[in-house]
Enzyme design. Structure first.
Site, short mmCIF file in Angstrom:
data_model
loop_
_atom_site.label_atom_id
_atom_site.label_comp_id
_atom_site.label_asym_id
_atom_site.label_seq_id
_atom_site.Cartn_x
_atom_site.Cartn_y
_atom_site.Cartn_z
N GLU A 125 0.85 -1.21 0.00
CA GLU A 125 0.00 0.00 0.00
C GLU A 125 0.87 1.24 0.00
O GLU A 125 2.09 1.15 0.10
CB GLU A 125 -0.83 0.05 1.29
CG GLU A 125 -1.88 -1.01 1.41
CD GLU A 125 -2.35 -1.06 2.85
OE1 GLU A 125 -3.28 -0.34 3.18
OE2 GLU A 125 -1.75 -1.82 3.63
N LYS A 166 2.15 4.85 1.74
CA LYS A 166 2.29 5.45 3.08
C LYS A 166 1.92 6.92 2.94
O LYS A 166 2.74 7.75 2.59
CB LYS A 166 3.72 5.27 3.59
CG LYS A 166 3.85 5.67 5.03
CD LYS A 166 5.18 5.30 5.61
CE LYS A 166 5.25 5.67 7.08
NZ LYS A 166 4.64 6.92 7.45
N LYS A 187 2.87 -5.41 4.05
CA LYS A 187 2.35 -6.23 5.16
C LYS A 187 2.18 -7.65 4.68
O LYS A 187 1.70 -7.86 3.55
CB LYS A 187 0.96 -5.73 5.58
CG LYS A 187 0.97 -4.52 6.44
CD LYS A 187 -0.45 -4.15 6.86
CE LYS A 187 -0.40 -2.87 7.64
NZ LYS A 187 -1.70 -2.28 7.84
N LYS A 246 10.49 3.80 3.15
CA LYS A 246 10.37 5.25 3.02
C LYS A 246 11.17 5.77 1.82
O LYS A 246 12.25 5.27 1.51
CB LYS A 246 10.91 5.94 4.29
CG LYS A 246 10.21 5.53 5.56
CD LYS A 246 9.04 6.42 5.89
CE LYS A 246 9.42 7.79 6.31
NZ LYS A 246 9.19 8.12 7.68
N CYS A 298 17.40 38.86 -24.28
CA CYS A 298 17.29 39.66 -25.51
C CYS A 298 17.32 41.17 -25.25
O CYS A 298 17.33 41.96 -26.20
CB CYS A 298 16.03 39.29 -26.28
SG CYS A 298 14.51 39.82 -25.49
N CYS A 321 13.39 37.07 -28.81
CA CYS A 321 13.98 36.47 -27.60
C CYS A 321 14.27 34.98 -27.79
O CYS A 321 13.36 34.15 -27.93
CB CYS A 321 13.02 36.68 -26.42
SG CYS A 321 13.70 36.06 -24.88
O1 I6G Z 1 -1.40 -0.44 6.03
C1 I6G Z 1 -0.99 0.81 6.27
C2 I6G Z 1 -0.98 1.75 5.27
C3 I6G Z 1 -0.57 3.05 5.55
C4 I6G Z 1 -0.61 1.15 7.60
C5 I6G Z 1 -0.18 2.46 7.87
C6 I6G Z 1 -0.16 3.40 6.82
O2 I6G Z 1 0.25 4.61 7.19
C7 I6G Z 1 0.04 5.66 6.32
N1 I6G Z 1 0.19 2.80 9.13
C8 I6G Z 1 0.09 1.92 10.08
C9 I6G Z 1 0.51 2.32 11.44
C10 I6G Z 1 -0.35 0.61 9.83
N2 I6G Z 1 -0.69 0.23 8.59
C11 I6G Z 1 -0.46 -0.40 10.91
#
Ligand code: I6G
Length: 687
Positions: A129, A131, A306, A330, A427, A449
């Site tokens: 997913e 963040k 996850k 990140k 110019c 120009c």
């Molecule tokens: O599954 C998730 C997607 C995005 C997340 C998440 C997240 O943060 C923007 N943050 C946490 C703390 C958890 N799952 C458990």
């Protein structure tokens, strides 16, 4: 009566009108349904005025019978009097954070650790997913009704922000099911989309109030408003990603199934998700999202992996306050601190003068930045950036880096203020600023120009315009500086030997450019109009113009009234078009381009075979031969529409490899799925 049965009364509201209680219930269902269609599905089902009428009727009934007002009533989104403070809320299940990873090694180690933990060498399936850069929230639904919302706080207890959360229009106040769980804690992120953030800051500026530094701060500031009426004016959004306490329902057995369940309940879930196998799959997802990042409507600071199966998640358990089964990958930091060594100005293709900070080189998110835009003269003044200042520089995806602010504590005793030049540095023509414009412009035009010329030529050859591959910045610069090319028409008279003799060119690359030029001659009217670089005429306006007028001569001959009849075109764009086509130089350029062999099929002719009109397509995944853009263009050329999300109204989903949730949704809704070959057959049949 079930929600569905009750909603069926929509066709005969008079039946319900005899009994005000039924009428109130009916209005609840109507308003919830239309709000979901508008805010979650992005597919409005009734005009705004109609919605407002139903809303006012409910308000009226509630004022006559105050005892009927329930917490899930659509009128209860905007709270009452400002709160004195936020109450503390203890979380039933702690809200944990997720450990971070930054490098490929971190991801490989994470996957290895998990395989060892599961004592299973098979590849793990991960739910991947985004963040989001927002704030974590717990939403408590009791018997399907949104009853409490609390911030994460320290993970054990947060603040009760229910009244503000209710203002989020995309969130259901009542779950869309006849059999809701008795208790459900939905976890997710509250965020503000980039466009809503820009609008909010514009309003703040107009009101002479302090702007927010970024969408996250704006979301946090709005959520922590004691006056929920202010929150209601700010467009907050929510995406669900987790679960806390749950009673009276069986929790689905995987993360993906949990999010699908949420979606069925009407809770917004981000579409940008996928299931990937093993570490290679995770890195692939990271690369895909990194490439898309700057085009997403919201800011993200990484992705989340996850373990998909809940049973495996339980087996892996937790380390201190973070789950062992999840990792946040990140993006590298995208802000850095450096020193302004000078402020120059740059001249754009429309003559716009942009002050640019020349910076001591600094790495921002892994890229060395030496220049950053200061946008315009007023921005320099507003941010009070001076030469010698230490500044914060931000780089958002592939957008030009910008100076965010200076660091007051680091301002040296002597700094030099920026002064806008009065003459164009390229110019020498005068620089003037119209009274109603934020931008100053060089008055030289592109004949005088060279900077405007280069910008205009680069726009002409760009991918979404004439799409001439190989004619990059360095080559165009040489062609302009050596006075080989002055107008776009000159490109089409270039000789192989001329190109091959330029710096960093050889016979092969020169031939490629000649071939690309030849190929570009067959274009579309919309692309051609866009390529002309008329001010305020972007791609979608060009498409509208092409669709409306059908051929260029009709557009060139149109008067103001005729132009204003085009969808979404206002007086500013109309004036720009009239001025452009009134200029004999522009008319000559168009004649020259046509003479050089540039052609397109008039839209009138195409329209006769617009066989896909009325059909909506969604393209997902990687197609074997066509780029998504190319497939979209073919569909649009045949009169079809291309949408970003799947709904019952979608006619076809064109799916390639790695098609994720959109494909699943299409299967769920029974939408016809085509592969690339299927699409080509359909297009051929319709031709
Ligand atoms: O599954 C998730 C997607 C995005 C997340 C998440 C997240 O943060 C923007 N943050 C946490 C703390 C958890 N799952 C458990």
């Amino acid at each position: 009566m079930s929600q569905v049965d009750l909603f069926a009364q929509a066709s005969s509201p008079e039946t319900a009108a005899s009994d005000w209680r039924s009428r109130v219930n009916w209005l609840h269902l109507q308003l919830h349904h239309h709000a979901h269609a508008y805010y979650v599905l992005d597919q409005p089902t009734i005009p705004d005025a109609e919605y407002d009428k139903l809303f006012r009727e409910l308000e009226q009934l509630e004022s006559e019978h105050p005892e009927i007002v329930s917490v899930d009533s659509p009128t209860q989104r905007v709270g009452g009097a400002p709160l004195p403070h936020f109450d503390q809320v203890q979380h039933a299940v702690p809200m944990l954070s997720i450990n971070n990873g930054f490098s490929e090694e971190d991801i490989l180690a994470f996957d290895k650790r998990l395989r060892e933990g599961l004592k299973n060498d098979a590849q793990i399936d991960y739910a991947c997913e985004l963040k989001f850069d927002g704030l974590a929230i717990n939403l408590r639904y009791i018997n399907g009704v949104l009853t409490q919302a609390a911030t994460r706080g320290d993970g054990s207890a947060g603040e009760d922000v229910t009244i503000n959360i209710r203002t989020i229009r995309s969130l259901p106040l009542k779950l869309r099911t006849d059999h809701p769980p008795t208790l459900l804690d939905v976890r997710g992120e509250v965020l503000m989309f980039k466009a809503d953030f820009a609008k909010l800051n514009q309003r703040q500026r107009d009101a002479g109030q302090k702007e927010f530094a970024n969408p996250r701060n704006a979301a946090a500031g709005s959520l922590r408003q004691l006056d929920s009426k202010i929150t209601a004016q700010r467009q907050l959004r929510f995406f669900a990603y987790g679960i806390g306490e749950c009673e009276g329902a069986t929790i689905p057995d995987s993360h993906t199934a949990l999010l699908d369940w949420y979606q069925q309940l009407g809770i917004p879930v981000c579409e940008e998700r996928a299931i990937k196998s093993g570490a290679a799959g995770l890195l692939e997802f990271f690369a895909d999202i990194s490439a898309k990042r700057s085009h997403l409507p919201y800011e993200i600071d990484g992705v989340i992996y996850k373990v998909n199966q809940h049973q495996q998640q339980q087996q892996l358990g937790f380390v201190s306050r973070a789950p062992r089964f999840a990792l946040a990958h990140k993006f590298p930091a995208e802000e850095a601190i450096t020193v302004v060594q000078g402020i120059d100005v740059q001249v754009g293709r429309t003559g716009a003068i942009t002050p640019v900070a020349r910076l001591a080189p600094v790495s921002v998110g892994g890229v060395t930045v030496t220049n950053a835009t200061l946008h315009n003269e007023d921005e320099v003044k507003r941010k009070d950036i001076r030469i010698g200042d230490t500044v914060i520089v931000r780089r958002a995806g592939d957008v030009i880096p910008e100076v965010v602010s200076y660091v007051p504590e680091r301002r040296p005793a002597t700094v030099t203020e920026f002064v806008m030049p009065t003459a164009c540095p390229v110019c020498g023509s005068t620089i003037a600023r119209a009274e109603d414009e934020a931008v100053a412009r060089c008055s030289g035009g592109w004949i005088k120009c060279a900077a405007q010329r280069k910008g205009g030529l680069l726009h002409f050859v760009s991918r979404r315009a004439m799409d001439i591959e190989g004619l990059g910045e360095q080559l165009v610069e040489q062609l302009v500086d050596k006075e080989i090319v002055t107008t776009p028409a000159d490109f089409y008279h270039l000789e192989l030997s001329t190109l091959a003799n330029l710096d960093r060119m050889a016979k092969k690359s020169a031939q490629n450019v000649i071939d690309a030029l030849e190929k570009s001659k067959a274009t579309t009217l919309a692309r051609f109009i866009y390529a002309l670089g008329i001010r305020h005429v972007g791609e979608s306006t060009a498409k509208e113009l092409a669709r409306h007028f059908g051929n260029l001569d009709a557009l060139m001959a149109a008067n103001e009234e005729q132009i204003l009849a085009v969808n979404d075109i206002g007086p500013v764009v109309a004036t720009m078009l009239l001025q452009f086509f009134a200029d004999p130089l522009n008319r000559t350029l168009i004649t020259q381009l046509r003479k050089a062999g540039v052609y397109w099929q008039d839209v009138e002719v195409v329209q006769q075979s617009l066989s896909l009109s009325g059909m909506t397509f969604v393209i997902t995944g990687t197609l074997p031969n066509l780029k998504r853009d190319e497939a979209a263009q073919m569909i649009e050329a045949a009169g079809g529409k291309v949408a970003g999300s799947v709904s019952k109204k979608t006619s076809y989903v064109v799916a390639g490899e790695e098609a994720g949730s959109k494909l699943e949704k299409a299967q769920e809704l029974g939408v016809t799925i085509l592969d690339e070959a299927g699409l080509l057959i359909l297009l051929e049949q319709q031709a």
